[in-house]
Design a protein around this motif. Structure first.
Motif, PDB file in Angstrom:
ATOM      1  N   ASP A  19       0.865  -1.316  -0.146  1.00  0.00           N
ATOM      2  CA  ASP A  19      -0.026  -0.093   0.064  1.00  0.00           C
ATOM      3  C   ASP A  19       0.669   1.038   0.109  1.00  0.00           C
ATOM      4  O   ASP A  19       0.592   2.310   0.646  1.00  0.00           O
ATOM      5  CB  ASP A  19      -1.010  -0.001   1.108  1.00  0.00           C
ATOM      6  CG  ASP A  19      -2.179   0.956   1.171  1.00  0.00           C
ATOM      7  OD1 ASP A  19      -2.414   1.349  -0.165  1.00  0.00           O
ATOM      8  OD2 ASP A  19      -2.610   1.347   2.223  1.00  0.00           O
ATOM      9  N   GLY A  20       2.206   1.181  -0.528  1.00  0.00           N
ATOM     10  CA  GLY A  20       2.858   2.231  -0.710  1.00  0.00           C
ATOM     11  C   GLY A  20       3.272   2.843   0.441  1.00  0.00           C
ATOM     12  O   GLY A  20       3.897   3.890   0.574  1.00  0.00           O
ATOM     13  N   SER A  51       6.346  -3.238 -16.665  1.00  0.00           N
ATOM     14  CA  SER A  51       5.400  -2.017 -16.626  1.00  0.00           C
ATOM     15  C   SER A  51       4.143  -1.870 -17.331  1.00  0.00           C
ATOM     16  O   SER A  51       3.038  -1.140 -17.096  1.00  0.00           O
ATOM     17  CB  SER A  51       6.312  -0.764 -16.554  1.00  0.00           C
ATOM     18  OG  SER A  51       7.330  -0.702 -15.490  1.00  0.00           O
ATOM     19  N   GLU A  52       4.520  -2.186 -18.618  1.00  0.00           N
ATOM     20  CA  GLU A  52       3.404  -1.634 -19.552  1.00  0.00           C
ATOM     21  C   GLU A  52       2.257  -3.078 -19.635  1.00  0.00           C
ATOM     22  O   GLU A  52       1.167  -2.864 -19.929  1.00  0.00           O
ATOM     23  CB  GLU A  52       3.898  -1.527 -20.878  1.00  0.00           C
ATOM     24  CG  GLU A  52       4.481  -0.239 -20.861  1.00  0.00           C
ATOM     25  CD  GLU A  52       5.412  -0.152 -22.128  1.00  0.00           C
ATOM     26  OE1 GLU A  52       5.279  -0.859 -23.148  1.00  0.00           O
ATOM     27  OE2 GLU A  52       6.460   0.911 -22.130  1.00  0.00           O
ATOM     28  N   ARG A  53       2.842  -4.289 -19.341  1.00  0.00           N
ATOM     29  CA  ARG A  53       1.790  -5.519 -19.787  1.00  0.00           C
ATOM     30  C   ARG A  53       1.803  -6.187 -18.326  1.00  0.00           C
ATOM     31  O   ARG A  53       0.752  -6.933 -18.202  1.00  0.00           O
ATOM     32  CB  ARG A  53       2.633  -6.287 -20.775  1.00  0.00           C
ATOM     33  CG  ARG A  53       2.465  -5.377 -21.995  1.00  0.00           C
ATOM     34  CD  ARG A  53       2.848  -5.822 -23.266  1.00  0.00           C
ATOM     35  NE  ARG A  53       2.500  -7.519 -23.605  1.00  0.00           N
ATOM     36  CZ  ARG A  53       3.317  -8.319 -24.011  1.00  0.00           C
ATOM     37  NH1 ARG A  53       4.605  -8.073 -24.330  1.00  0.00           N
ATOM     38  NH2 ARG A  53       2.931  -9.534 -24.099  1.00  0.00           N
ATOM     39  N   HIS A  54       2.971  -6.674 -17.712  1.00  0.00           N
ATOM     40  CA  HIS A  54       3.116  -7.893 -16.821  1.00  0.00           C
ATOM     41  C   HIS A  54       2.269  -7.345 -15.607  1.00  0.00           C
ATOM     42  O   HIS A  54       1.241  -8.166 -15.237  1.00  0.00           O
ATOM     43  CB  HIS A  54       4.394  -8.500 -16.413  1.00  0.00           C
ATOM     44  CG  HIS A  54       4.166  -9.984 -16.064  1.00  0.00           C
ATOM     45  ND1 HIS A  54       5.608 -10.338 -15.558  1.00  0.00           N
ATOM     46  CD2 HIS A  54       3.371 -10.736 -15.719  1.00  0.00           C
ATOM     47  CE1 HIS A  54       5.351 -11.717 -15.174  1.00  0.00           C
ATOM     48  NE2 HIS A  54       4.060 -11.923 -15.270  1.00  0.00           N
ATOM     49  N   LEU A  55       2.903  -6.448 -14.701  1.00  0.00           N
ATOM     50  CA  LEU A  55       2.294  -6.067 -13.489  1.00  0.00           C
ATOM     51  C   LEU A  55       0.877  -5.522 -13.625  1.00  0.00           C
ATOM     52  O   LEU A  55      -0.142  -5.582 -12.922  1.00  0.00           O
ATOM     53  CB  LEU A  55       3.233  -5.179 -12.602  1.00  0.00           C
ATOM     54  CG  LEU A  55       2.520  -4.486 -11.543  1.00  0.00           C
ATOM     55  CD1 LEU A  55       2.425  -5.732 -10.376  1.00  0.00           C
ATOM     56  CD2 LEU A  55       3.628  -3.443 -10.620  1.00  0.00           C
ATOM     57  N   SER A  89       3.671   4.093  -8.749  1.00  0.00           N
ATOM     58  CA  SER A  89       3.245   4.484 -10.075  1.00  0.00           C
ATOM     59  C   SER A  89       2.376   3.699 -10.750  1.00  0.00           C
ATOM     60  O   SER A  89       1.580   4.071 -11.775  1.00  0.00           O
ATOM     61  CB  SER A  89       4.760   4.504 -10.855  1.00  0.00           C
ATOM     62  OG  SER A  89       5.078   3.279 -11.099  1.00  0.00           O
ATOM     63  N   GLN A  90       2.290   2.191 -10.242  1.00  0.00           N
ATOM     64  CA  GLN A  90       1.327   1.449 -11.145  1.00  0.00           C
ATOM     65  C   GLN A  90      -0.033   1.326 -10.037  1.00  0.00           C
ATOM     66  O   GLN A  90      -0.709   0.424 -10.716  1.00  0.00           O
ATOM     67  CB  GLN A  90       2.371   0.143 -11.053  1.00  0.00           C
ATOM     68  CG  GLN A  90       3.211   0.007 -11.849  1.00  0.00           C
ATOM     69  CD  GLN A  90       2.930  -0.016 -13.455  1.00  0.00           C
ATOM     70  OE1 GLN A  90       1.976  -0.870 -13.611  1.00  0.00           O
ATOM     71  NE2 GLN A  90       3.674   0.661 -14.183  1.00  0.00           N
ATOM     72  N   ARG A  91      -0.071   2.005  -9.103  1.00  0.00           N
ATOM     73  CA  ARG A  91      -1.438   1.953  -8.604  1.00  0.00           C
ATOM     74  C   ARG A  91      -1.516   0.868  -7.883  1.00  0.00           C
ATOM     75  O   ARG A  91      -2.753   0.423  -8.105  1.00  0.00           O
ATOM     76  CB  ARG A  91      -2.452   2.596  -9.390  1.00  0.00           C
ATOM     77  CG  ARG A  91      -2.385   4.109  -9.563  1.00  0.00           C
ATOM     78  CD  ARG A  91      -3.460   4.711 -10.427  1.00  0.00           C
ATOM     79  NE  ARG A  91      -3.354   6.165 -10.443  1.00  0.00           N
ATOM     80  CZ  ARG A  91      -2.848   6.745 -11.647  1.00  0.00           C
ATOM     81  NH1 ARG A  91      -2.241   5.806 -12.705  1.00  0.00           N
ATOM     82  NH2 ARG A  91      -2.942   7.958 -11.852  1.00  0.00           N
ATOM     83  N   VAL A  92      -0.611   0.134  -7.456  1.00  0.00           N
ATOM     84  CA  VAL A  92      -0.924  -1.156  -6.688  1.00  0.00           C
ATOM     85  C   VAL A  92      -1.750  -1.139  -5.611  1.00  0.00           C
ATOM     86  O   VAL A  92      -1.660  -0.223  -4.853  1.00  0.00           O
ATOM     87  CB  VAL A  92       0.630  -1.593  -6.626  1.00  0.00           C
ATOM     88  CG1 VAL A  92       0.215  -3.128  -5.596  1.00  0.00           C
ATOM     89  CG2 VAL A  92       1.473  -2.192  -7.697  1.00  0.00           C
TER      90      VAL A  92
END
Length: 162
Positions: A19-20, A51-55, A89-92
Motif C-alpha cells: 500500500d505504498g 510496467s506496460e503489460r505484466h504487473l 506509479s502502478q497504483r498497486v
C-alpha cells in the motif's frame, strides 16, 4: 537447481512494500505460511514489458484473485525504494505486496536467476509465476526468454484453484 513443485519455499530476508507504506523487513516464511499465494517475478521494475503489460494485468485482476482467497505478491531484484516508487506509479492496491529482493538472495535460492549483464542489468530474476499453499509450491510457470504468456494474470487465474 530450480525449485520444484512440492518443495517448500526457502526462508530468506526480504523487503516488503504494501500500500505504498514504509518499507518493512521480513523473512519469506511468514509471508507464505498459512496462505495461498500467487508470486510473480519480473526482471525489473520500470522496465517496458514489466510496467506496460505484466504487473498491470495483476493489478487489473487483483479482485478476482482476492475473491478466490489468493494473495498476490510481485518480486523483482531491485532495491526497496525502487519497488516502492513502482508500486505507487502502478497504483498497486492495498494488500498486493511488492517484494524487493535487492541482492537477489531469494531469487538465487529458488534457482531462478538470470544474467542480464548484456542489457546493463546484472543478475536479475527470470520472469516466472508460482502458486504456493502454506509455503509449498503447487504450480510453477517460467517464461521463455522474451515471452509473456504463461505468467500473465489471466494464465494464473486459469491455472489456480477456483
Amino acid at each position: 537447481m530450480t525449485i520444484q513443485i512440492g518443495q517448500t519455499l526457502p526462508d530468506i530476508d526480504i523487503a516488503v512494500i504494501d500500500d505504498g507504506a514504509d518499507v518493512q523487513r521480513s523473512s519469506t516464511a511468514p509471508l507464505f505460511t498459512g496462505r495461498n499465494v500467487v508470486l510473480l517475478a519480473v526482471p525489473g521494475a520500470f522496465t517496458p514489458t514489466c510496467s506496460e503489460r505484466h504487473l498491470p494485468g495483476y493489478v487489473k485482476h487483483y479482485d478476482a484473485f482476492k475473491a478466490r482467497g489468493l494473495e498476490v505478491y510481485c518480486m523483482a531484484v531491485n532495491d526497496a525504494y525502487v519497488m516502492k516508487a513502482w508500486a505507487i506509479s502502478q497504483r498497486v492496491p492495498a494488500g498486493f505486496k511488492l517484494l524487493a529482493d535487492g541482492n537477489g538472495s531469494f531469487t538465487k535460492s529458488l534457482g531462478l536467476e538470470m544474467d542480464g549483464s548484456a542489457y546493463g542489468m546484472g543478475m536479475r530474476s527470470r520472469r516466472f509465476a508460482l502458486y504456493a499453499e502454506d509455503g509449498v509450491v503447487k504450480l510453477l510457470h517460467i517464461e521463455s526468454p522474451g515471452e509473456l504468456r504463461v505468467t500473465t494474470a489471466e494464465a494464473m487465474l486459469d491455472a489456480t484453484p477456483h
